[in-house]
Design a protein around this motif. Structure first.
Motif, PDB file in Angstrom:
ATOM      1  N   LYS A   8      49.999  67.669   6.664  1.00 35.95           N
ATOM      2  CA  LYS A   8      49.648  68.104   8.012  1.00 35.95           C
ATOM      3  C   LYS A   8      50.284  69.440   8.367  1.00 35.95           C
ATOM      4  CE  LYS A   8      48.803  63.513   9.734  1.00 35.95           C
ATOM      5  NZ  LYS A   8      48.813  62.655  10.892  1.00 35.95           N
ATOM      6  N   PRO A   9      49.503  70.324   8.993  1.00 38.28           N
ATOM      7  CA  PRO A   9      50.091  71.575   9.480  1.00 38.28           C
ATOM      8  C   PRO A   9      51.017  71.281  10.660  1.00 38.28           C
ATOM      9  CG  PRO A   9      47.811  71.400  10.182  1.00 38.28           C
ATOM     10  CD  PRO A   9      48.078  70.228   9.290  1.00 38.28           C
ATOM     11  N   VAL A  10      52.149  71.976  10.718  1.00 38.97           N
ATOM     12  CA  VAL A  10      53.096  71.774  11.814  1.00 38.97           C
ATOM     13  C   VAL A  10      53.298  73.033  12.647  1.00 38.97           C
ATOM     14  CG1 VAL A  10      54.294  69.823  10.760  1.00 38.97           C
ATOM     15  CG2 VAL A  10      55.059  72.147  10.259  1.00 38.97           C
ATOM     16  N   SER A  11      52.997  74.199  12.078  1.00 42.03           N
ATOM     17  CA  SER A  11      53.064  75.428  12.865  1.00 42.03           C
ATOM     18  C   SER A  11      52.113  76.462  12.277  1.00 42.03           C
ATOM     19  CB  SER A  11      54.484  75.978  12.934  1.00 42.03           C
ATOM     20  OG  SER A  11      54.908  76.445  11.682  1.00 42.03           O
ATOM     21  N   ILE A  12      51.656  77.346  13.171  1.00 39.67           N
ATOM     22  CA  ILE A  12      50.711  78.383  12.773  1.00 39.67           C
ATOM     23  C   ILE A  12      51.208  79.711  13.321  1.00 39.67           C
ATOM     24  CG2 ILE A  12      48.315  79.173  12.877  1.00 39.67           C
ATOM     25  CD1 ILE A  12      47.577  76.220  13.603  1.00 39.67           C
ATOM     26  N   ASP A  13      51.568  80.617  12.428  1.00 46.34           N
ATOM     27  CA  ASP A  13      51.921  81.980  12.834  1.00 46.34           C
ATOM     28  C   ASP A  13      50.654  82.802  12.842  1.00 46.34           C
ATOM     29  OD1 ASP A  13      54.701  81.391  12.801  1.00 46.34           O
ATOM     30  OD2 ASP A  13      54.750  81.704  10.638  1.00 46.34           O
ATOM     31  N   GLY A  14      50.564  83.727  13.790  1.00 41.86           N
ATOM     32  CA  GLY A  14      49.387  84.565  13.824  1.00 41.86           C
ATOM     33  C   GLY A  14      49.502  85.661  14.854  1.00 41.86           C
ATOM     34  N   ASN A  15      48.437  86.414  14.998  1.00 39.88           N
ATOM     35  CA  ASN A  15      48.376  87.507  15.954  1.00 39.88           C
ATOM     36  C   ASN A  15      47.392  87.159  17.056  1.00 39.88           C
ATOM     37  OD1 ASN A  15      50.205  89.350  14.665  1.00 39.88           O
ATOM     38  ND2 ASN A  15      48.651  89.596  13.084  1.00 39.88           N
ATOM     39  N   LEU A  16      47.872  87.251  18.292  1.00 41.75           N
ATOM     40  CA  LEU A  16      47.062  86.978  19.468  1.00 41.75           C
ATOM     41  C   LEU A  16      46.756  88.302  20.153  1.00 41.75           C
ATOM     42  CD1 LEU A  16      45.804  84.984  21.525  1.00 41.75           C
ATOM     43  CD2 LEU A  16      48.053  84.928  22.649  1.00 41.75           C
ATOM     44  N   THR A  17      45.475  88.564  20.401  1.00 39.53           N
ATOM     45  CA  THR A  17      45.051  89.784  21.076  1.00 39.53           C
ATOM     46  C   THR A  17      44.430  89.428  22.417  1.00 39.53           C
ATOM     47  OG1 THR A  17      44.623  90.873  18.957  1.00 39.53           O
ATOM     48  CG2 THR A  17      43.627  91.864  20.913  1.00 39.53           C
ATOM     49  N   ILE A  18      45.029  89.949  23.488  1.00 40.51           N
ATOM     50  CA  ILE A  18      44.530  89.798  24.854  1.00 40.51           C
ATOM     51  C   ILE A  18      44.563  91.178  25.498  1.00 40.51           C
ATOM     52  CG2 ILE A  18      44.895  88.742  27.121  1.00 40.51           C
ATOM     53  CD1 ILE A  18      46.330  86.428  25.695  1.00 40.51           C
ATOM     54  N   LYS A  19      43.474  91.583  26.137  1.00 43.65           N
ATOM     55  CA  LYS A  19      43.373  92.885  26.808  1.00 43.65           C
ATOM     56  C   LYS A  19      43.709  94.042  25.865  1.00 43.65           C
ATOM     57  CE  LYS A  19      44.394  93.547  31.102  1.00 43.65           C
ATOM     58  NZ  LYS A  19      45.099  93.633  32.408  1.00 43.65           N
ATOM     59  N   GLY A  20      43.335  93.916  24.607  1.00 42.50           N
ATOM     60  CA  GLY A  20      43.562  94.973  23.633  1.00 42.50           C
ATOM     61  C   GLY A  20      44.976  95.050  23.113  1.00 42.50           C
ATOM     62  N   VAL A  21      45.854  94.159  23.555  1.00 39.38           N
ATOM     63  CA  VAL A  21      47.252  94.122  23.104  1.00 39.38           C
ATOM     64  C   VAL A  21      47.404  92.986  22.104  1.00 39.38           C
ATOM     65  CG1 VAL A  21      49.657  93.812  23.798  1.00 39.38           C
ATOM     66  CG2 VAL A  21      48.072  95.027  25.317  1.00 39.38           C
ATOM     67  N   THR A  22      47.940  93.293  20.921  1.00 37.97           N
ATOM     68  CA  THR A  22      48.137  92.287  19.879  1.00 37.97           C
ATOM     69  C   THR A  22      49.616  92.004  19.711  1.00 37.97           C
ATOM     70  OG1 THR A  22      46.135  93.012  18.735  1.00 37.97           O
ATOM     71  CG2 THR A  22      47.707  91.720  17.449  1.00 37.97           C
ATOM     72  N   ARG A  23      49.976  90.716  19.766  1.00 35.48           N
ATOM     73  CA  ARG A  23      51.372  90.311  19.596  1.00 35.48           C
ATOM     74  C   ARG A  23      51.435  89.093  18.674  1.00 35.48           C
ATOM     75  NH1 ARG A  23      55.100  92.688  21.985  1.00 35.48           N
ATOM     76  NH2 ARG A  23      54.908  93.929  23.859  1.00 35.48           N
ATOM     77  N   PRO A  24      52.515  88.984  17.899  1.00 37.90           N
ATOM     78  CA  PRO A  24      52.669  87.787  17.066  1.00 37.90           C
ATOM     79  C   PRO A  24      53.061  86.581  17.914  1.00 37.90           C
ATOM     80  CG  PRO A  24      54.589  89.210  16.843  1.00 37.90           C
ATOM     81  CD  PRO A  24      53.611  89.946  17.714  1.00 37.90           C
ATOM     82  N   VAL A  25      52.499  85.439  17.597  1.00 39.57           N
ATOM     83  CA  VAL A  25      52.855  84.183  18.255  1.00 39.57           C
ATOM     84  C   VAL A  25      52.957  83.096  17.192  1.00 39.57           C
ATOM     85  CG1 VAL A  25      51.745  84.787  20.456  1.00 39.57           C
ATOM     86  CG2 VAL A  25      50.457  83.499  18.742  1.00 39.57           C
ATOM     87  N   THR A  26      53.688  82.047  17.527  1.00 37.66           N
ATOM     88  CA  THR A  26      53.752  80.860  16.678  1.00 37.66           C
ATOM     89  C   THR A  26      53.300  79.667  17.494  1.00 37.66           C
ATOM     90  OG1 THR A  26      55.570  81.733  15.348  1.00 37.66           O
ATOM     91  CG2 THR A  26      55.243  79.350  15.311  1.00 37.66           C
ATOM     92  N   LEU A  27      52.253  79.006  17.012  1.00 35.76           N
ATOM     93  CA  LEU A  27      51.751  77.798  17.645  1.00 35.76           C
ATOM     94  C   LEU A  27      52.426  76.594  16.998  1.00 35.76           C
ATOM     95  CD1 LEU A  27      47.956  78.677  17.559  1.00 35.76           C
ATOM     96  CD2 LEU A  27      49.417  78.691  19.585  1.00 35.76           C
ATOM     97  N   THR A  28      52.945  75.692  17.815  1.00 32.74           N
ATOM     98  CA  THR A  28      53.495  74.438  17.319  1.00 32.74           C
ATOM     99  C   THR A  28      52.390  73.388  17.358  1.00 32.74           C
ATOM    100  OG1 THR A  28      55.688  74.991  18.143  1.00 32.74           O
ATOM    101  CG2 THR A  28      55.253  72.663  17.685  1.00 32.74           C
ATOM    102  N   VAL A  29      52.074  72.812  16.213  1.00 31.10           N
ATOM    103  CA  VAL A  29      51.017  71.802  16.131  1.00 31.10           C
ATOM    104  C   VAL A  29      51.619  70.456  16.522  1.00 31.10           C
ATOM    105  CG1 VAL A  29      49.315  70.683  14.633  1.00 31.10           C
ATOM    106  CG2 VAL A  29      49.862  73.119  14.320  1.00 31.10           C
ATOM    107  N   THR A  30      51.089  69.871  17.598  1.00 32.44           N
ATOM    108  CA  THR A  30      51.629  68.602  18.095  1.00 32.44           C
ATOM    109  C   THR A  30      50.859  67.391  17.601  1.00 32.44           C
ATOM    110  OG1 THR A  30      50.350  68.833  20.139  1.00 32.44           O
ATOM    111  CG2 THR A  30      52.609  69.700  20.150  1.00 32.44           C
ATOM    112  N   SER A  31      49.625  67.608  17.128  1.00 37.52           N
ATOM    113  CA  SER A  31      48.864  66.521  16.515  1.00 37.52           C
ATOM    114  C   SER A  31      47.827  67.133  15.584  1.00 37.52           C
ATOM    115  CB  SER A  31      48.173  65.654  17.576  1.00 37.52           C
ATOM    116  OG  SER A  31      47.151  66.381  18.230  1.00 37.52           O
ATOM    117  N   PHE A  32      47.464  66.377  14.555  1.00 42.04           N
ATOM    118  CA  PHE A  32      46.462  66.835  13.586  1.00 42.04           C
ATOM    119  C   PHE A  32      45.760  65.622  13.000  1.00 42.04           C
ATOM    120  CE2 PHE A  32      45.109  67.759   9.231  1.00 42.04           C
ATOM    121  CZ  PHE A  32      44.271  68.849   9.457  1.00 42.04           C
ATOM    122  N   GLN A  33      44.447  65.742  12.839  1.00 46.40           N
ATOM    123  CA  GLN A  33      43.658  64.660  12.248  1.00 46.40           C
ATOM    124  C   GLN A  33      42.569  65.263  11.367  1.00 46.40           C
ATOM    125  OE1 GLN A  33      43.194  61.645  11.069  1.00 46.40           O
ATOM    126  NE2 GLN A  33      43.188  60.556  13.006  1.00 46.40           N
TER     127      GLN A  33
END
Length: 192
Positions: free
Chosen positions: A118-143
């Motif tokens: 199971k994935p537990v975290s996802i690193d990636g780049n989030l772009t909002i309003k033309g601004v890109t920043r790194p974020v880490t999503l914590t996976v709380t459930s997966f099926q």
């Protein structure tokens, strides 16, 4: 010689079953009827406001055997749903989402961390309003399992992270209206 060839001919089909199988990456398309990025923030300390986006598209690529994955999601920012139509328009203005100039937000993973299957975290780049920043999503459930109605393999997950809206040029009224925004993403995707 003929006997050896006959034995090989009989053994060949069984060798296919005995050989280890290597799964290939599988692509899953986002199910827009069950995928809703939600966001919440403090409203002057009075309450925690919760809103969502109603239109999301994208793909998840998953290699179960290799325990690798990739996520590529686009959110239609004009589909923001605060529960109040007048405020939907207000939050789309240039002080906040500026959907006239930036109609979509985008998340693309750079790394997915697994614990077992199971994935537990996802690193990636989030772009909002033309601004890109790194974020880490914590996976709380997966099926991952066959969808009982569609009769196709499907995956689903919930993931969360906290961002600062001021870092995406959407910080009007901060800190009175909370700068920290909790993103809570519910996602389902169907194997293609």
């Amino acid at each position: 010689m003929k006997k050896s060839l006959a034995i090989l001919a009989l053994a060949a089909p069984f060798a296919l079953f005995a050989a280890p199988s290597h799964a290939a990456p599988e692509t899953y398309a986002i199910d827009g009827t069950h995928t809703f990025p939600r966001f919440s923030y403090s409203h002057f300390g009075y309450s925690k406001q919760l809103s969502r986006f109603n239109k999301t598209t994208g793909t998840v690529t998953l290699d179960k055997a290799a325990r690798t994955a990739a996520v590529d999601v686009t959110i239609d920012m004009k589909s923001v749903d605060t529960g109040f139509e007048l405020f939907d328009g207000h939050i789309q203005g240039s002080d906040f989402l500026d959907t006239a100039t930036f109609p979509t937000a985008h998340f693309k993973s750079t790394n997915v961390v697994f614990d077992g299957d199971k994935p537990v975290s996802i690193d990636g780049n989030l772009t909002i309003k033309g601004v890109t920043r790194p974020v880490t999503l914590t996976v709380t459930s997966f099926q991952a399992m066959p969808h009982p109605m569609l009769k196709k393999d499907a995956i689903g997950a919930n993931a969360t992270t906290v961002i600062k809206r001021s870092e995406f040029n959407a910080g009007k009224y901060a800190p009175n209206v909370g700068d920290e925004v909790t993103l809570d993403i519910a996602i389902e995707a169907i194997k293609q």
